[in-house]
Each structure stands twice: as structure tokens, then as C-alpha cells.
Write an enzyme that holds these catalytic residues in place. Structure first.
Site, mmCIF file in Angstrom:
data_model
loop_
_atom_site.group_PDB
_atom_site.id
_atom_site.type_symbol
_atom_site.label_atom_id
_atom_site.label_comp_id
_atom_site.label_asym_id
_atom_site.label_seq_id
_atom_site.Cartn_x
_atom_site.Cartn_y
_atom_site.Cartn_z
ATOM 1 N N VAL A 40 0.858 -1.183 0.000
ATOM 2 C CA VAL A 40 0.000 0.000 0.000
ATOM 3 C C VAL A 40 0.893 1.232 0.000
ATOM 4 O O VAL A 40 1.767 1.376 0.856
ATOM 5 C CB VAL A 40 -0.923 0.035 1.245
ATOM 6 C CG1 VAL A 40 -1.751 1.324 1.258
ATOM 7 C CG2 VAL A 40 -1.848 -1.173 1.270
ATOM 8 N N ALA B 288 4.532 4.133 2.948
ATOM 9 C CA ALA B 288 4.033 2.909 2.323
ATOM 10 C C ALA B 288 4.234 1.754 3.303
ATOM 11 O O ALA B 288 4.904 1.905 4.322
ATOM 12 C CB ALA B 288 4.780 2.613 1.029
ATOM 13 N N LYS B 289 3.657 0.638 3.003
ATOM 14 C CA LYS B 289 3.919 -0.582 3.777
ATOM 15 C C LYS B 289 3.566 -1.779 2.917
ATOM 16 O O LYS B 289 2.696 -1.688 2.046
ATOM 17 C CB LYS B 289 3.057 -0.607 5.044
ATOM 18 C CG LYS B 289 3.647 -1.442 6.153
ATOM 19 C CD LYS B 289 4.711 -0.635 6.860
ATOM 20 C CE LYS B 289 5.233 -1.286 8.104
ATOM 21 N NZ LYS B 289 5.959 -0.287 8.915
ATOM 22 N N GLY B 290 4.244 -2.903 3.182
ATOM 23 C CA GLY B 290 3.934 -4.135 2.468
ATOM 24 C C GLY B 290 3.694 -5.244 3.463
ATOM 25 O O GLY B 290 4.060 -5.131 4.633
ATOM 26 N N ASP C 14 10.480 -5.149 8.286
ATOM 27 C CA ASP C 14 9.487 -4.892 9.324
ATOM 28 C C ASP C 14 9.354 -6.221 10.094
ATOM 29 O O ASP C 14 10.236 -7.088 9.983
ATOM 30 C CB ASP C 14 8.151 -4.434 8.688
ATOM 31 C CG ASP C 14 7.202 -3.809 9.707
ATOM 32 O OD1 ASP C 14 7.430 -2.662 10.102
ATOM 33 O OD2 ASP C 14 6.241 -4.489 10.137
#
Ligand code: GLU
Length: 424
Positions: free
Chosen positions: A67, A112-114, A153
Site C-alpha cells: 500500500v 508505504a507498507k507491504g 518490518d
């Protein structure tokens, strides 16, 4: 007048929590309606299926997401999480928080992050490599050094970043180290990146204890979560003279009022993978650990562990949010009303990781590498500045420290969006 017409794509407790935090901050700074929804909602997302051939010859399809919340202030930035409870809504909330975090500390990034729905502990090394490479392969056209730059992360690490960098580089036909950060040193990783998040948490804890006039060598510390962030926070705080009286991972915790030998716990984990049966103190559940009497409580694992069920039972003086989103909005209210706990909000507290990721990216783009002392000095300089700006905002408007941090982060993104205008 603006009104968002949005689907339930991201709907979840954690996304709603991030949205409510945003709404409160936007109200507090009277963010104009015309810019609100543009600033609030994620810009775009990609969901992918990731087929992986297992060691036994079978094939498992995993689901992964990325995202990108905001791309208006630079390439988006944020980690990739490998965890069995990942959802698109969670990734969206985490992406939103990355926007406020990078903005607050003044990095030229969006957020953002995945995530991939997988328990990485259930995969062999070969399976983990295939999954990581497949994820990057699916993302090649969605990210890049000037578009979106992932990092580690929960559940991901240097080795995984190395595989991802290699996969991307093979696709574009040349070495492209700046496409991910948190890489091994041999692949263009930065000095200090591995310990950066924990070192930053510990540094801010030290600074806030100074403000509270509590000598750090008298401070007792409880840390929930003993992954990269929790363990590096513990090590750095021990280095400053604090006593770690409890640590935990998903298998449970250890409590020892005389102090836990953190180095020994790390050596144990490197062979046993989990803290279970470590000894070194008495066993305690993760729930009870959060309610221990201590000077500093640092939740360093997942979101929403401090809730309206336990917020009134906390017995710490300083709550250092090493994790992203560990405190629900209801718990926040209780903590604010109590007035006896100082809170270092996540977007400030754990920003050391993305700050040193930024240094890594800069070093990769310029092919000019810095020494560890230079990295740490610059990291602490940025944290000092961010802490001062948050505390000034808190004082000026009478906000909670979280509201102060979020309003600063959100304002800068909203200003950039307003200045760029709306493409017709
Ligand atoms: N995953 C980390 C965070 O939540 C680091 C992100 C990065 O270095 O880009 O801040």
C-alpha cells in the site's frame, strides 16, 4: 466541501483506528475540507498471489500486498511485514503511519507498507527465499528507488532485503541497491541500520527520562517483543545503565526484578529461536507483563496491545511506543485522563529505523559510504530536532504528545498536496 466516496477495501479495526487518529488531528489543526480526504486515504495498493514451490514438491499460494499511502512528498517508504495475521487494512494503516512518521522527522518521503500473510518460522530458508523473490518480482513495476522503497518490518530481515534487491536488480539489468533499505553491509547496507530503530527508541527514552529528572541507572524497563526492535532497544538501554526487568516474545515472557541478562537472552534466541524455557527469571504472560510496575514500558511487537482493558492498570512512568500502533484510541483516552504517564508516540519513538534507512538510500544513490559514528550522530541530531518540535507543539496548543506529533506530520503532507494542486 469534499466528501470521500470509498469502499470497504481497507476496513478493519486497525485502519479505522488510524483514520480516527487522523480525523482528530485534522480537526485540531482545522485542516480544510478540500484537502482532508486527499491526505487521509492511501494513494494506491497492489495485491498479489505468490505461488511458492515447497520443499516437499507441493505448491502453496501466499497473498501479499503493498500500500502506497502518499507519494506527494517523495518516494514512499516503509517496511514489508511477513506475519500470519497480516491484512490489507493493517498494511494500509501502517502505510498511513509511515506518511506521518517520515513527514514528522523531515525525510523527503511519503509513506508505504507491504505485507505477506505467512508465518516465516514455518518456511525453510529456500522457501523463504522463493517467497521473498516472488514478492519483489510481482512488485517490480510498482516500486523503485524513486517510487517506493521497502525495508524490513516484523518477520523480515537483512537477508530478505538482500534477496529482494538482487531480484529487482536482475529485472532492471543493473545493480540497484537504493531499491530497498535494511540490506546486509556487503550489499550496500548502512552502518547502524540494524540497530537503528532500537537505538532511536533508547535514545528518546534517555532524553525523556532526563526531562522527568529520573536517573537512567535507577530506571527499570519492561519490553514486550524481543525481535529486532525490542532486543536492540534493550541492549541500548542496558548500555545507558538501565535495568531490563522483563522481556517477552510470542511464546511468553520472563520477569526478573534483579535484571535480565539481555546478551544471554539473545545468545539463547540465536540457537533456540524463541524465549520459551530461557530461564533467567520467572515466567510471565504477555498480558501480565504489560501491567508490571516499571519506569519504562516499551511495547515492541504488534498493534493494539494496550487497550481499554489494561490501560488503567499500567504501572509505568514512560510509555515508549517502539511498535507501530500499540495503543488503541480508547486506551489513549484513558492514559491521557490518568495524566501520570508520559507517552512517546510511535511516529516519533520508532522513527530511528526509517531515518537510518534514509541514510542508507542516500549512500546508495551517491555510492559514498559513511562510518558508524557519522550515522549515529546524524540520527541523534534528527531525533533531537523532532523531539523538540513535538514538545513545542504540545506546549503551544495544549495537545497530547501523540496529537502534537500527528498534527505536525499531517500538516506537512497536507501543505505539500495543497501546493502541488489537483491535476484536472
Ligand atoms: N518498518 C520500519 C518502520 O515501521 C522501517 C521502515 C523503513 O526503514 O523504511 O518504521
Amino acid at each position: 466541501m469534499s466528501k470521500a466516496i470509498v469502499s470497504s477495501l481497507y476496513d478493519s479495526d486497525v485502519f479505522r483506528m488510524a483514520c480516527r487518529q487522523f480525523d482528530k488531528a485534522a480537526d485540531a489543526i482545522n485542516l480544510p475540507e478540500a484537502i482532508r480526504d486527499r491526505t487521509k486515504y492511501p494513494r494506491r495498493c497492489l495485491a498479489v498471489s505468490l505461488p511458492v514451490r515447497r520443499t516437499d514438491g507441493s505448491v502453496t499460494v501466499f497473498e501479499g500486498y503493498r500500500v502506497q499511502h502518499n507519494l506527494s512528498t517523495g518516494p514512499s517508504k516503509g517496511g514489508i511485514r511477513f506475519h500470519q495475521s497480516v491484512t490489507l487494512g493493517e498494511v494500509a494503516a501502517l502505510a498511513m503511519w509511515m506518511s506521518w512518521k517520515t513527514s514528522l522527522v523531515g525525510l523527503p518521503y511519503g509513506g508505504a507498507k507491504g505485507g505477506v500473510i505467512v508465518d516465516p518460522n514455518q518456511l525453510s530458508q529456500a522457501e523463504l527465499e522463493h517467497l521473498s523473490r516472488r514478492y519483489m518480482q510481482e512488485m517490480v513495476s510498482f516500486l523503485g528507488p524513486h517510487t517506493d522503497v521497502p525495508a524490513p518490518d516484523v518477520g523480515t530481515n537483512e537477508r530478505i532485503m538482500g534477496w529482494m534487491m538482487d531480484t529487482y536488480s536482475n529485472h532492471v539489468g543493473h545493480l540497484s541497491p537504493a531499491v530497498v533499505t535494511g540490506k546486509p553491509l556487503s550489499l550496500g547496507g548502512s552502518q547502524g541500520r540494524r540497530e537503528a530503530t532500537g537505538a532511536g527508541v533508547a535514545y528518546l527514552v534517555k532524553k525523556y527520562l532526563e526531562d522527568l529528572k529520573i536517573p537512567i541507572n535507577k530506571a527499570t524497563v519492561v519490553i514486550q517483543g524481543f525481535g529486532n526492535v525490542g532486543s536492540e532497544t534493550a541492549l541500548a538501554l542496558v548500555g545507558y545503565g538501565a535495568k531490563i526487568i522483563a522481556i517477552s516474545d510470542y511464546t511468553g515472557g520472563i520477569h526478573n526484578a534483579k535484571g535480565i541478562d539481555v546478551q544471554k537472552a539473545l545468545t539463547y534466541i540465536s540457537s533456540q529461536r524463541v524465549l520459551k524455557d530461557f530461564g533467567g527469571g520467572e515466567h510471565i504472560t504477555n498480558e501480565d507483563l504489560l501491567e508490571l510496575k516499571c519506569t519504562v514500558l516499551a511495547p515492541a511487537a504488534l498493534e493494539r496491545v494496550i487497550t481499554d482493558k489494561n490501560a488503567h492498570k499500567l504501572k509505568c512512568r514512560l510509555l515508549a511506543e517502539a511498535a507501530n500502533g500499540p495503543t488503541t484510541n480508547a486506551a489513549d483516552k484513558i492514559i491521557e485522563a490518568r495524566g501520570d504517564i508520559e507517552l512517546i508516540p510511535d511516529v516519533l519513538c520508532n522513527s530511528g529505523g526509517v531515518i537510518v534507512s534514509y541514510f542508507e538510500w542516500l549512500q546508495n544513490l551517491s555510492s559514498f559510504y559513511w562510518g558508524r559514528d557519522e550515522v549515529m550522530e546524524k540520527l541523534y541530531g534528527i531525533l533531537d530536532k523532532a523531539k523538540a518540535s513535538v514538545d513545542a507543539q504540545k506546549k503551544k496548543f495544549g495537545f497530547s504528545r501523540r496529537l502534537a506529533a500527528l498534527t505536525l506530520g499531517i500538516q506537512r503532507v497536507a501543505d505539500a498536496k495543497a501546493a502541488r494542486g489537483l491535476f484536472p
